[in-house]
Design a protein around this motif. Structure first.
Motif, PDB file in Angstrom:
ATOM      1  N   ALA A 115       0.857  -1.164   0.184  1.00  0.00           N
ATOM      2  CA  ALA A 115      -0.098  -0.080  -0.030  1.00  0.00           C
ATOM      3  C   ALA A 115       0.775   1.133   0.129  1.00  0.00           C
ATOM      4  N   ALA A 116       1.834   1.274   0.789  1.00  0.00           N
ATOM      5  CA  ALA A 116       2.872   2.340   0.802  1.00  0.00           C
ATOM      6  C   ALA A 116       3.571   2.506  -0.638  1.00  0.00           C
ATOM      7  N   ALA A 117       3.903   1.504  -1.146  1.00  0.00           N
ATOM      8  CA  ALA A 117       4.784   1.569  -2.574  1.00  0.00           C
ATOM      9  C   ALA A 117       3.321   2.257  -3.589  1.00  0.00           C
ATOM     10  N   ARG A 118       2.379   1.800  -3.600  1.00  0.00           N
ATOM     11  CA  ARG A 118       1.335   2.029  -4.424  1.00  0.00           C
ATOM     12  C   ARG A 118       0.770   3.539  -4.347  1.00  0.00           C
ATOM     13  N   ASP A 178       2.984   5.997  -3.367  1.00  0.00           N
ATOM     14  CA  ASP A 178       4.059   6.669  -3.828  1.00  0.00           C
ATOM     15  C   ASP A 178       4.004   6.631  -5.516  1.00  0.00           C
ATOM     16  N   HIS A 179       3.830   5.404  -5.823  1.00  0.00           N
ATOM     17  CA  HIS A 179       3.388   5.151  -7.416  1.00  0.00           C
ATOM     18  C   HIS A 179       2.529   6.005  -8.013  1.00  0.00           C
ATOM     19  N   LEU A 180       1.372   6.027  -7.327  1.00  0.00           N
ATOM     20  CA  LEU A 180       0.220   6.934  -7.804  1.00  0.00           C
ATOM     21  C   LEU A 180       0.811   8.412  -7.721  1.00  0.00           C
ATOM     22  N   ILE A 199      -8.078  -5.039   2.904  1.00  0.00           N
ATOM     23  CA  ILE A 199      -7.056  -4.349   1.993  1.00  0.00           C
ATOM     24  C   ILE A 199      -7.961  -3.358   1.119  1.00  0.00           C
ATOM     25  N   ARG A 200      -9.231  -3.416   0.881  1.00  0.00           N
ATOM     26  CA  ARG A 200      -9.591  -2.248   0.245  1.00  0.00           C
ATOM     27  C   ARG A 200      -9.805  -0.940   0.945  1.00  0.00           C
ATOM     28  N   ALA A 201      -9.867  -1.319   2.469  1.00  0.00           N
ATOM     29  CA  ALA A 201      -9.896   0.164   3.362  1.00  0.00           C
ATOM     30  C   ALA A 201      -8.645   0.595   3.208  1.00  0.00           C
ATOM     31  N   LEU A 202      -7.534   0.018   3.466  1.00  0.00           N
ATOM     32  CA  LEU A 202      -6.232   0.310   3.443  1.00  0.00           C
ATOM     33  C   LEU A 202      -6.014   1.265   2.069  1.00  0.00           C
ATOM     34  N   HIS A 203      -6.486   0.606   1.027  1.00  0.00           N
ATOM     35  CA  HIS A 203      -6.020   1.252  -0.468  1.00  0.00           C
ATOM     36  C   HIS A 203      -7.112   2.453  -0.384  1.00  0.00           C
ATOM     37  N   GLN A 204      -8.115   2.589   0.393  1.00  0.00           N
ATOM     38  CA  GLN A 204      -8.832   3.987   0.308  1.00  0.00           C
ATOM     39  C   GLN A 204      -8.237   5.112   1.140  1.00  0.00           C
ATOM     40  N   VAL A 205      -7.701   4.538   2.242  1.00  0.00           N
ATOM     41  CA  VAL A 205      -6.479   5.415   2.764  1.00  0.00           C
ATOM     42  C   VAL A 205      -5.101   6.080   2.059  1.00  0.00           C
ATOM     43  N   GLY A 206      -4.630   4.860   1.535  1.00  0.00           N
ATOM     44  CA  GLY A 206      -3.308   5.149   0.870  1.00  0.00           C
ATOM     45  C   GLY A 206      -3.362   5.790  -0.481  1.00  0.00           C
ATOM     46  N   SER A 207      -4.517   5.319  -1.032  1.00  0.00           N
ATOM     47  CA  SER A 207      -4.350   5.851  -2.655  1.00  0.00           C
ATOM     48  C   SER A 207      -5.936   6.481  -2.969  1.00  0.00           C
ATOM     49  N   GLU A 208      -6.734   6.790  -1.779  1.00  0.00           N
ATOM     50  CA  GLU A 208      -8.095   7.368  -2.247  1.00  0.00           C
ATOM     51  C   GLU A 208      -8.996   6.235  -3.057  1.00  0.00           C
ATOM     52  N   GLY A 209      -8.572   5.240  -2.934  1.00  0.00           N
ATOM     53  CA  GLY A 209      -9.801   4.043  -3.719  1.00  0.00           C
ATOM     54  C   GLY A 209      -9.314   3.954  -5.157  1.00  0.00           C
ATOM     55  N   MET A 210      -8.282   4.539  -5.880  1.00  0.00           N
ATOM     56  CA  MET A 210      -8.285   4.667  -7.087  1.00  0.00           C
ATOM     57  C   MET A 210      -8.135   3.366  -7.786  1.00  0.00           C
ATOM     58  N   CYS A 257      -0.175  -0.689 -16.402  1.00  0.00           N
ATOM     59  CA  CYS A 257       0.239  -1.106 -15.221  1.00  0.00           C
ATOM     60  C   CYS A 257       0.555  -2.517 -15.045  1.00  0.00           C
ATOM     61  N   ASP A 258       1.795  -3.153 -14.995  1.00  0.00           N
ATOM     62  CA  ASP A 258       1.677  -4.537 -14.519  1.00  0.00           C
ATOM     63  C   ASP A 258       1.364  -4.691 -13.108  1.00  0.00           C
ATOM     64  N   ARG A 259       0.335  -5.134 -12.711  1.00  0.00           N
ATOM     65  CA  ARG A 259      -0.373  -5.287 -11.425  1.00  0.00           C
ATOM     66  C   ARG A 259      -0.922  -4.249 -10.780  1.00  0.00           C
ATOM     67  N   PHE A 260      -1.802  -4.102  -9.894  1.00  0.00           N
ATOM     68  CA  PHE A 260      -2.256  -3.017  -9.241  1.00  0.00           C
ATOM     69  C   PHE A 260      -3.034  -3.664  -7.868  1.00  0.00           C
ATOM     70  N   VAL A 261      -3.894  -2.846  -7.198  1.00  0.00           N
ATOM     71  CA  VAL A 261      -4.468  -3.206  -6.055  1.00  0.00           C
ATOM     72  C   VAL A 261      -5.070  -4.395  -6.098  1.00  0.00           C
ATOM     73  N   ASP A 262      -5.451  -5.022  -7.052  1.00  0.00           N
ATOM     74  CA  ASP A 262      -6.127  -6.440  -7.234  1.00  0.00           C
ATOM     75  C   ASP A 262      -5.227  -7.372  -7.062  1.00  0.00           C
ATOM     76  N   SER A 263      -4.042  -7.126  -7.195  1.00  0.00           N
ATOM     77  CA  SER A 263      -2.977  -8.341  -6.864  1.00  0.00           C
ATOM     78  C   SER A 263      -2.796  -8.431  -5.307  1.00  0.00           C
ATOM     79  N   SER A 264      -2.826  -7.134  -4.745  1.00  0.00           N
ATOM     80  CA  SER A 264      -2.980  -7.506  -3.159  1.00  0.00           C
ATOM     81  C   SER A 264      -4.089  -8.179  -2.578  1.00  0.00           C
ATOM     82  N   ILE A 265      -5.234  -8.079  -3.161  1.00  0.00           N
ATOM     83  CA  ILE A 265      -6.463  -8.617  -2.951  1.00  0.00           C
ATOM     84  C   ILE A 265      -6.340 -10.271  -3.079  1.00  0.00           C
ATOM     85  N   ALA A 266      -5.785 -10.641  -4.123  1.00  0.00           N
ATOM     86  CA  ALA A 266      -5.535 -11.741  -4.706  1.00  0.00           C
ATOM     87  C   ALA A 266      -4.667 -12.616  -3.742  1.00  0.00           C
TER      88      ALA A 266
END
Length: 206
Positions: A71-74, A76-78, A115-126, A94-103
């Motif tokens: 999530a931290a890497a994502r 910054d990447h965004l 995982i989705r909640a953390l993605h919402q915090v770190g990447s505004e759910g993009m 992009c080769d992989r995104f948040v769905d890889s974390s979920i899987a």
């Protein structure tokens, strides 16, 4: 033509990296400005985290620590790569995104909601505009992986067939649940044929 964010997903050995490069090249032939990137990575900070995530023994990180690092890497990447590219009108492949974390972390027992909640915090759910799941029989994907040099196999590539099957099932579940964003692409056969399938599945954007 509007900027688009495209991601490629799937388990080990399905050809994501090869197809991400080929898809970016095919889109450039259409006259598009294309940024090819990857996860984890894609920005200096995220690449530093990538080295931590992919190197070392299988048990180097627990699923919670892994998810936080991804999530931290994502985030910054965004901030450093994906959003600036989209803002100038470029397409992002992009080769992989948040769905890889979920899987993957989901296969380790960490819930999708967390995982989705953390993605919402770190990447505004993009999320990407379109996500391709490269589908390939586990045995074929594993055979491809076995052909790689040992030095190219990371912590996730070391995991057993049961884990890989669970990851594949998680990806399929995600794709079926959201047919608007996802397209399932047959990843068997010649690489050029797979690229043609990807381009055909982007026809509505082109």
């Amino acid at each position: 033509m509007p900027a688009r964010f495209i991601s490629l997903e799937g388990g080990e050995g399905v050809g994501k990296s090869t197809q991400a490069k080929a898809l970016a090249a095919a889109l450039r032939e259409q006259g598009l400005d294309v940024v090819l990137t990857r996860e984890p990575g894609g920005s200096p900070g995220a690449e530093a985290i990538r080295a931590l995530l992919l190197g070392g023994e299988q048990d180097r990180w627990g699923p919670r620590a892994e998810t936080l690092l991804f999530a931290a890497a994502r985030s910054d990447h965004l901030d450093k790569t994906i959003r600036p590219a989209l803002a100038r009108g470029a397409w992002v492949v992009c080769d992989r995104f948040v769905d890889s974390s979920i899987a993957y972390q989901g296969a380790d027992g960490l819930g999708e909601d967390a995982i989705r909640a953390l993605h919402q915090v770190g990447s505004e759910g993009m999320l990407p505009d379109r996500t391709f799941l490269l589908a390939l029989e586990t045995a074929t994907a594993t055979a491809r992986e076995d052909e790689r040099d040992a030095g190219q196999v990371d912590r996730f590539g070391m995991r057993d067939l049961t884990y890989r099957a669970h990851v594949a099932a998680n990806f399929e579940k995600l794709a079926i649940a959201d047919p608007v964003r996802w397209r399932i692409i047959d990843a068997s056969g010649a690489p050029a044929d797979v690229t043609a399938r990807l381009m055909a599945a982007l026809a509505d954007y082109l």
